[in-house]
Design an enzyme around this catalytic site. Structure first.
Site, PDB file in Angstrom:
ATOM      1  N   HIS A 125       0.792  -1.233   0.000  1.00 23.93           N
ATOM      2  CA  HIS A 125       0.000   0.000   0.000  1.00 23.93           C
ATOM      3  C   HIS A 125       0.814   1.267   0.000  1.00 23.93           C
ATOM      4  O   HIS A 125       0.248   2.361   0.001  1.00 23.93           O
ATOM      5  CB  HIS A 125      -0.921   0.041   1.220  1.00 23.93           C
ATOM      6  CG  HIS A 125      -2.099  -0.867   1.100  1.00 23.93           C
ATOM      7  ND1 HIS A 125      -3.259  -0.502   0.472  1.00 23.93           N
ATOM      8  CD2 HIS A 125      -2.279  -2.135   1.497  1.00 23.93           C
ATOM      9  CE1 HIS A 125      -4.106  -1.509   0.506  1.00 23.93           C
ATOM     10  NE2 HIS A 125      -3.540  -2.515   1.123  1.00 23.93           N
ATOM     11  N   THR A 172      -8.448   6.512  -2.326  1.00 18.28           N
ATOM     12  CA  THR A 172      -9.821   6.041  -2.514  1.00 18.28           C
ATOM     13  C   THR A 172     -10.793   7.185  -2.262  1.00 18.28           C
ATOM     14  O   THR A 172     -11.914   7.154  -2.754  1.00 18.28           O
ATOM     15  CB  THR A 172     -10.166   4.872  -1.564  1.00 18.28           C
ATOM     16  OG1 THR A 172      -9.767   5.228  -0.238  1.00 18.28           O
ATOM     17  CG2 THR A 172      -9.459   3.595  -1.996  1.00 18.28           C
ATOM     18  N   LYS A 193      -8.584  13.779   3.838  1.00 13.23           N
ATOM     19  CA  LYS A 193      -7.698  12.617   3.842  1.00 13.23           C
ATOM     20  C   LYS A 193      -6.744  12.785   5.027  1.00 13.23           C
ATOM     21  O   LYS A 193      -6.672  13.871   5.590  1.00 13.23           O
ATOM     22  CB  LYS A 193      -6.895  12.550   2.542  1.00 13.23           C
ATOM     23  CG  LYS A 193      -6.295  13.915   2.145  1.00 13.23           C
ATOM     24  CD  LYS A 193      -5.616  13.903   0.801  1.00 13.23           C
ATOM     25  CE  LYS A 193      -6.568  13.852  -0.371  1.00 13.23           C
ATOM     26  NZ  LYS A 193      -6.751  12.528  -0.926  1.00 13.23           N
ATOM     27  N   ARG A 194      -6.003  11.750   5.382  1.00 13.78           N
ATOM     28  CA  ARG A 194      -5.048  11.901   6.473  1.00 13.78           C
ATOM     29  C   ARG A 194      -4.130  13.095   6.189  1.00 13.78           C
ATOM     30  O   ARG A 194      -3.884  13.430   5.039  1.00 13.78           O
ATOM     31  CB  ARG A 194      -4.181  10.647   6.617  1.00 13.78           C
ATOM     32  CG  ARG A 194      -4.831   9.504   7.352  1.00 13.78           C
ATOM     33  CD  ARG A 194      -3.937   8.279   7.331  1.00 13.78           C
ATOM     34  NE  ARG A 194      -3.575   7.912   5.978  1.00 13.78           N
ATOM     35  CZ  ARG A 194      -2.325   7.797   5.527  1.00 13.78           C
ATOM     36  NH1 ARG A 194      -1.306   7.988   6.347  1.00 13.78           N
ATOM     37  NH2 ARG A 194      -2.085   7.471   4.273  1.00 13.78           N
ATOM     38  N   LYS A 207     -14.476   8.173  -4.073  1.00  9.61           N
ATOM     39  CA  LYS A 207     -15.751   8.480  -3.410  1.00  9.61           C
ATOM     40  C   LYS A 207     -16.306   9.798  -3.933  1.00  9.61           C
ATOM     41  O   LYS A 207     -17.497   9.926  -4.203  1.00  9.61           O
ATOM     42  CB  LYS A 207     -15.540   8.592  -1.898  1.00  9.61           C
ATOM     43  CG  LYS A 207     -15.058   7.333  -1.238  1.00  9.61           C
ATOM     44  CD  LYS A 207     -14.607   7.641   0.194  1.00  9.61           C
ATOM     45  CE  LYS A 207     -13.748   6.525   0.730  1.00  9.61           C
ATOM     46  NZ  LYS A 207     -13.031   6.922   1.963  1.00  9.61           N
ATOM     47  N   LYS A 254       0.735  14.323   0.887  1.00 10.71           N
ATOM     48  CA  LYS A 254      -0.589  14.644   0.353  1.00 10.71           C
ATOM     49  C   LYS A 254      -0.727  16.146   0.071  1.00 10.71           C
ATOM     50  O   LYS A 254      -1.681  16.597  -0.528  1.00 10.71           O
ATOM     51  CB  LYS A 254      -1.678  14.157   1.310  1.00 10.71           C
ATOM     52  CG  LYS A 254      -1.762  12.623   1.383  1.00 10.71           C
ATOM     53  CD  LYS A 254      -2.839  12.169   2.349  1.00 10.71           C
ATOM     54  CE  LYS A 254      -2.936  10.667   2.493  1.00 10.71           C
ATOM     55  NZ  LYS A 254      -3.784  10.005   1.487  1.00 10.71           N
TER      56      LYS A 254
HETATM   57  C1  LIG Z   1     -11.774   7.094   2.182  1.00 13.94           C
HETATM   58  C2  LIG Z   1     -11.249   7.575   3.448  1.00 13.94           C
HETATM   59  C3  LIG Z   1      -9.892   7.834   3.584  1.00 13.94           C
HETATM   60  C4  LIG Z   1      -8.911   7.698   2.451  1.00 13.94           C
HETATM   61  O1  LIG Z   1      -8.808   8.909   1.763  1.00 13.94           O
HETATM   62  P1  LIG Z   1      -7.646   9.198   0.708  1.00 13.94           P
HETATM   63  O2  LIG Z   1      -8.040  10.469   0.078  1.00 13.94           O
HETATM   64  O3  LIG Z   1      -7.653   8.066  -0.261  1.00 13.94           O
HETATM   65  O4  LIG Z   1      -6.385   9.269   1.454  1.00 13.94           O
HETATM   66  C5  LIG Z   1      -9.431   8.311   4.807  1.00 13.94           C
HETATM   67  N1  LIG Z   1     -10.264   8.506   5.833  1.00 13.94           N
HETATM   68  C6  LIG Z   1     -11.585   8.278   5.738  1.00 13.94           C
HETATM   69  C7  LIG Z   1     -12.459   8.539   6.904  1.00 13.94           C
HETATM   70  C8  LIG Z   1     -12.125   7.790   4.548  1.00 13.94           C
HETATM   71  O5  LIG Z   1     -13.442   7.545   4.466  1.00 13.94           O
END
Ligand SMILES: *Cc1c(COP(=O)(O)O)cnc(C)c1O
Length: 745
Positions: free
Chosen positions: A298, A591, A483-484, A595, A489
């Site tokens: 990952h 991911t 995101k984190r 979404k 990022k």
């Molecule tokens: C989908 C999701 C992530 C992943 O987000 P990325 O933009 O892919 O890093 C992180 N935290 C939560 C709560 C999520 O639902």
């Protein structure tokens, strides 16, 4: 499942004189009863997913949706005078940190839905990922005691299936809690809770305890071994009970998927059991393991590729250290026999520099190794695992990540789901790629879609107002970066881009600017100082802009607190634009980008991770790609000098100066440290993530969106193109690929 019977049971539930918690327990229990009564034929061959994180989110609505009773249940209780939305206060099961854990949850959902026997193993942490608050703009972490108020009616403690896990200094009882995952098959997520003594209980207390001390590292090793060994122990014993000690058939019934390296101790435990307890030779045990294990990588961030000191492992798990050392020698001999070069053997070595390389164990033992987006898999083959790839190319494959459209569309954007129903009938719900049939040029369809986006934006605004006390600008573009918090990022780059826009607005250089709201959500790991500084910086920018009468009707920044799955559900549905701006080569897949795409957000992003496939699917012309590519970053390496780069670009310098020139109060030098990360060598090279290099291209991309947004038809068409071309990013597709290409189930 007897739907009628379940609805009848719900009808009989008395709401008077009951607290919301009591009702929650009672309704959930009725559903669980129905789920657990399901008799099913489980195929003999099953896949097992090993993951240290599962970011399940709220189970209530998801499970009612899966049972096909969500709408009726809402109505039943509405008639009784109780609003099921009350349960939006139920705490998320946040037993994960970010994308990796949410992926595990999406995969369980899709496997159940597609009818694949996939069982998850993990840890039942007492505290989920911390709850985040901001005080004076700074992150404050509170323990997430997720079971305290609402309990956990969605799992069942399996007292009689507990198993002991041995360390040199203690024996720990692993008690399974089974969470059924309902779909066309009913699968199980089995989370182990550590019991037996206060010391033992610590093992399943916190997710990712700090590992900057030796004790912290030991605790992590304990956690990883604890659940891996409990899972492997149960499966091996059960196999022996049913099939005897001929392990040759073990891989006929079991296939294991390691979600990153956190469960690689499962390999060691498997070999240990087979050699020590069942007296197989190591070569034979390895042969069987090779047919059983698979590994998903990952990340290529070196700091995230786990290596454990041999001496630490020896201290609490001497037999495990011993078997891994034997495996190291055994593998080396095998490689030598096969004519591997010396450097290749060094690169693939299981023990390197006194540490066990968990990734190298995984790559050696696994039948399949996969990356999570095309570009990421390419990088694995060319760089990270190049030697292994040269000798066994057939082992490597790509499975681009996916997200479940049940949570990320049906549940969080019902309006859009009904829009598809109206235009396509219900068939798309079973056959998701059908959504591509929507005519993106039909003005009525475009208008209907635009209306839905407006509705979702209003809902998001009112949710944020309720949670944060901030009123979002209306008739504005909503741009989300959720995101984190991590340097790669590049939330810092977005922060600087916002300042650039702010200065240009004030100087009157952007006369036609469409009002814009930037929405951030992110937790910073407790020990990650620089990430926390970026949160602080963004909160300071938010404050500066909000208090500036010249711009506060045009520009707004809001950083929501405690970003989690439930918050994500609101934000992805209510955003116009998705920011995915990682340094090319660093984001394995992402991911969150998927979404947002499902709800029609356009991507402002770099050619990184799954962004590349997103624009392939939806059309580059319907997204806003900017910034250096992986190849360009490669060429810049060693040449790029951020100091002279910024000096030559006054538009950059003006915004980076704000970190040090007193624009923001910074008594303790936190913002200064951010400036240092850009201009000086610290633990990384200066501007290791090319923030300044890509900054002005990001500003240009944002301004391009800003202009095009004003053309409602054009912009809505871009959004709809994204939404209707998102089916590839369903985790149903991903799980089918795993099932067919890796698991053979
Ligand atoms: C989908 C999701 C992530 C992943 O987000 P990325 O933009 O892919 O890093 C992180 N935290 C939560 C709560 C999520 O639902």
């Amino acid at each position: 499942m007897n739907r009628e019977r379940l609805l009848e049971t719900l009808w009989k539930i008395e709401v008077k004189n009951k607290t919301a918690v009591e009702l929650y327990q009672e309704i959930s229990a009725a559903c669980m009863n129905e789920i657990l009564s399901e008799k099913q034929k489980i195929p003999a061959r099953r896949a097992y997913y090993f993951s240290v994180e599962y970011l399940m989110g709220r189970m209530f609505f998801n499970n009612l949706l899966a049972l096909g009773i969500l709408d009726e249940a809402r109505e039943i209780f509405a008639r009784k005078g109780f609003d099921l939305n009350t349960f939006e206060d139920v705490e998320d099961a946040a037993l994960g940190n970010g994308g990796l854990g949410r992926l595990a949850a999406c995969y369980l959902d899709s496997a159940a839905n597609e009818g694949y026997p996939l069982y998850g193993f993990g840890i039942r942490y007492k505290y989920g990922l911390f709850r985040q608050k901001f005080i004076h703009g700074e992150q404050v972490e509170e323990a997430d005691d997720w079971l305290r108020t609402w309990g956990d009616p969605w799992s069942v403690r399996r007292e009689n299936e507990k198993i002991e896990v041995g360390f040199s200094d203690m024996v720990v009882t692993a008690v399974p809690y089974d969470m059924p995952i309902y779909g066309n098959s009913v699968n199980i997520l089995r989370l182990f809770q550590a019991e037996g003594s206060p010391e033992a209980e610590k093992i399943s207390e916190y997710l990712y305890p700090a590992d900057d001390t030796e004790d912290g590292k030991l605790l992590r090793i304990r956690q990883e071994y604890f659940f891996s060994a409990a899972a492997v122990g149960q499966l091996v014993r059960k196999y022996v009970k049913n099939n005897g000690k001929n392990f040759g058939h073990f891989p006929d019934f079991h296939v294991f998927q390691l979600n990153d390296t956190h469960a690689v101790f499962a390999v060691a435990e498997f070999l240990r059991l087979l050699t020590k307890e069942y007296h197989l030779t190591l070569p034979r045990a390895v042969e069987i393991a090779k047919k059983t294990f698979n590994y998903t990588n990952h990340t290529i961030l070196p700091e995230a590729l786990e290596c454990w000191d041999v001496t630490l492992v020896e201290k609490i798990l001497p037999e495990i250290a011993h078997i891994l050392t034997r495996l190291h020698i055994f593998a080396k001999r095998e490689w030598r026999t096969c004519g591997y070069q010396k450097e290749e053997i060094a690169e693939m070595s299981i023990v390197c520099g006194g540490k066990f390389s968990m990734a190298n164990v995984a790559v050696y033992i696994s039948g399949h190794v996969n990356g999570v987006a095309k570009i990421h898999t390419k990088i694995l083959k060319e760089r990270l695992f190049a030697a292994a790839y040269r000798h066994a190319p057939e082992k490597f494959l790509n499975v681009t990540n996916g997200v479940t459209q049940r949570r990320w569309l049906l549940l969080c954007n019902e309006e859009l789901a009904r829009f598809y129903d109206r235009n396509l009938g219900h068939g798309w719900r079973e056959n998701f790629p059908m959504i591509e049939k929507i005519d993106c040029d039909d003005p009525e369809i475009l208008e209907a879609f635009a209306k839905i986006k407006e509705t979702k934006k209003r809902q998001l605004a009112s949710y944020i107002e309720k949670r944060e006390g901030v009123k979002l600008l209306e008739n504005a573009i909503y741009i989300a970066q959720v995101k984190r918090l991590h340097e790669y990022k590049r939330q810092l780059m977005t922060a600087l881009a916002i300042l650039r826009i702010y200065f240009d607005l004030k100087a009157g250089r952007l006369p036609d600017f469409t009002p814009t709201v930037f929405i951030f959500g992110a937790k910073a790991a407790g020990s990650y100082k620089r990430a926390k500084e970026i949160i602080l910086f963004l909160n300071k920018i938010a404050e500066l802009i909000a208090s500036d009468g010249e711009v506060n009707g045009k520009l707004q920044v809001v950083f929501v607190q405690n970003y989690d799955v439930s918050y994500a559900e609101k934000i992805v549905a209510g955003s116009d634009v998705s920011l995915q701006v990682s340094t090319a080569g660093f984001e394995a897949s992402g991911t969150g980008n998927m979404k947002l795409m499902l709800s029609g957000a356009v991507t402002v992003g770099t050619m990184d991770g799954a962004n590349i496939e997103i624009v392939e699917a939806a059309g580059r012309e319907n997204n806003y790609i900017f910034g250096a590519t992986v190849e360009e970053i490669g060429e810049l390496c060693g040449i790029y000098d951020p100091v002279s780069f910024a000096t030559r670009n006054p538009r950059i310098k003006e915004v980076t100066d704000t970190l040090t020139d007193g624009t923001f109060e910074d008594a303790d030098g936190k913002l200064k440290d951010l400036a240092a990360s850009l201009f000086e060598e610290t633990y990384n090279r200066a501007d290791h993530y090319y923030v300044l290099y890509d900054l002005l291209p990001l500003v240009d991309a944002l301004l391009k969106v800003n202009g095009e947004y004003q053309n409602r038809v054009l912009f809505t068409r871009k959004q709809l193109k994204n939404a209707t071309h998102s089916a590839f990013f369903s985790s149903d597709r991903a799980i089918k690929t795993y099932a067919e290409k890796i698991w053979g189930i």
